[in-house]
Design an enzyme around this catalytic site. Structure first.
Site: not given
Ligand code: ADP
Length: 399
Positions: A7, A14, A96, A184, A213, A215-216, A245, A387
């Site tokens: 990925n 990753k 990916r 996604h 939910l 980062n994106g 974003r 994923e």
């Molecule tokens: P990406 O979209 O980059 O793959 P992830 O799916 O790993 O990212 O999501 C990362 C986000 O998840 C972090 O920026 C944070 O906002 C949120 N996050 C991670 N752990 C927690 C938690 N325990 N409580 C609330 N939000 C969390």
């Protein structure tokens, strides 16, 4: 069969190695897992790898991503995380790929034509497709002529009804391919199937709202196993408020900023993709954890950011439920979706009128879990997205 999954992103790589000869009724742990993080310091990559209880970390004094991938792959056959005697034991590589445009609506074996298409689609995903193509070429260089497969983030949404995919601009847009693609998809598809399995129902009979939910952030309306609507659009900028974003804003704001403040396209790109969302509004971080912490200490800007995130989420969830014409289950996944009881609670509060009722006490779990009360008419599930595993499965199915 050993499948290597890559990925490749703009700021991280990753990868995993799966052995598909094992019993795969449950998602297995990969034999080996590694990551390259390019965000720590300019001109450096941070490499980490792990396999069966062993792990390693190393700073690579290089900026070249292809060299970084080579160093990452080497930890499969050397050092504490070694799991193979030779790289020739790898049977296939799954990638990916973010944007497959209109041409690629299923996974495909990579050849020169596919590479040319990924290149051609770069303007539609400038932060992602170049990194994906570079990853493909780097693996070709390292492993030679072995089967490589592209699994597209857009593919799951490719069967969306025309009305959901069309933007109401001039008809030229339709002809130019300016339409909703959605992203996604690998995650939405995986969690929808997993939800059906957990509910003991056939996916073909279900109306599911999947909430990715991280980062994106994006939602998908999954009806009978098909994505019939989604919140991300022509680019991954549309829809929900995200880490950095903005999600959807009135396009009039952009014209206003261009005319009144002389913003260029690049400046708007940075503003909306990197300086907005939770980070922009709170002024604290793109990470929900830090924003919630500040809110709990009385920071009003952080409160506004969290309230706006939830408001937008509920509003878009309502839209997806309308596209589904009913609702059997809601699924939360990715960093925020897997870990935030506050988000589960506040998002679902808006839908009590549909008979969606959560348990009284909610806790994170490392396992997938149902979070609805026994008498809830609609079920809510928290599912860890897989994923990489989904990509390995797509490779196996194709090869
Ligand atoms: P990406 O979209 O980059 O793959 P992830 O799916 O790993 O990212 O999501 C990362 C986000 O998840 C972090 O920026 C944070 O906002 C949120 N996050 C991670 N752990 C927690 C938690 N325990 N409580 C609330 N939000 C969390």
């Amino acid at each position: 069969m050993k499948i290597f999954v890559l990925n490749a992103g703009s700021s991280s790589h990753k990868s995993c190695l799966f052995d598909l000869d094992q019993d795969n009724s449950e998602v297995p742990n990969p034999l080996w897992r590694a990551a390259l993080d390019w965000t720590h310091q300019q001109g450096q990559g941070e490499l980490s790898a792990s396999s069966a209880g062993e792990s390693m970390q190393q700073v690579l004094p290089i900026a070249d991503k292809a060299e970084g991938i080579k160093a990452m792959v080497k930890t499969l056959v050397e050092g504490p995380t070694q799991v193979l005697d030779s790289l020739s034991e790898i049977d296939a590589v799954g990638h990916r790929v973010v944007h497959g445009g209109r041409e690629y609506i299923d996974s495909v074996r990579i050849d020169e034509r596919v590479k040319a298409a990924i290149q051609r689609l770069m303007p539609l995903a400038p932060a992602h497709n170049p990194a994906n193509l570079q990853g493909i070429e780097a693996m070709e260089h390292i492993l030679g002529n072995i089967p490589q497969v592209a699994v597209f983030d857009t593919a799951f949404h490719a069967r969306m009804p025309e009305a959901a995919a069309t933007y109401p601009g001039p008809y030229d847009w339709v002809e130019q391919g300016i339409r909703r693609y959605g992203f996604h998809g690998i995650s939405h598809q995986y969690v929808a199937q997993r939800a059906a399995d957990m509910m003991g129902r056939d996916l073909a009979d279900l109306k599911l709202l999947t909430c990715h939910l991280g980062n994106g952030c994006s939602l998908a309306a999954v009806k009978g196993g098909i994505s019939v609507d989604t919140t991300m659009g022509f680019t991954p900028l549309e829809g929900l408020m995200m880490g950095s974003r903005s999600g959807s804003v009135d396009p009039g704001i952009l014209m206003y900023l261009m005319r009144q403040e002389g913003y260029s396209a690049d400046q708007l790109d940075t503003l909306l993709n990197k300086e907005s969302g939770l980070k922009g509004l709170s002024g604290i971080s793109n990470d929900l954890r830090s924003v919630v912490e500040a809110m709990e200490q009385g920071n009003e800007q952080a409160r506004l950011a969290v309230d706006t995130f939830i408001h937008r989420l509920r509003r878009e969830m309502g839209g997806m439920i309308a596209s589904l014409g009913g609702l059997d289950g809601v699924v939360f996944t990715a960093g925020i979706g897997e870990n935030s009881p506050l988000v589960w609670q506040r998002a679902c509060e808006g839908f009590e009128f549909l008979g969606l009722r959560l348990k009284n006490s909610l806790d994170r779990s490392k396992d997938d879990q149902e979070i609805t009360a026994a008498d809830s008419r609609v079920r809510a599930l928290v599912i860890h997205t897989q994923e990489e595993w989904a990509i390995a499965q797509a490779c196996l199915a194709l090869l």
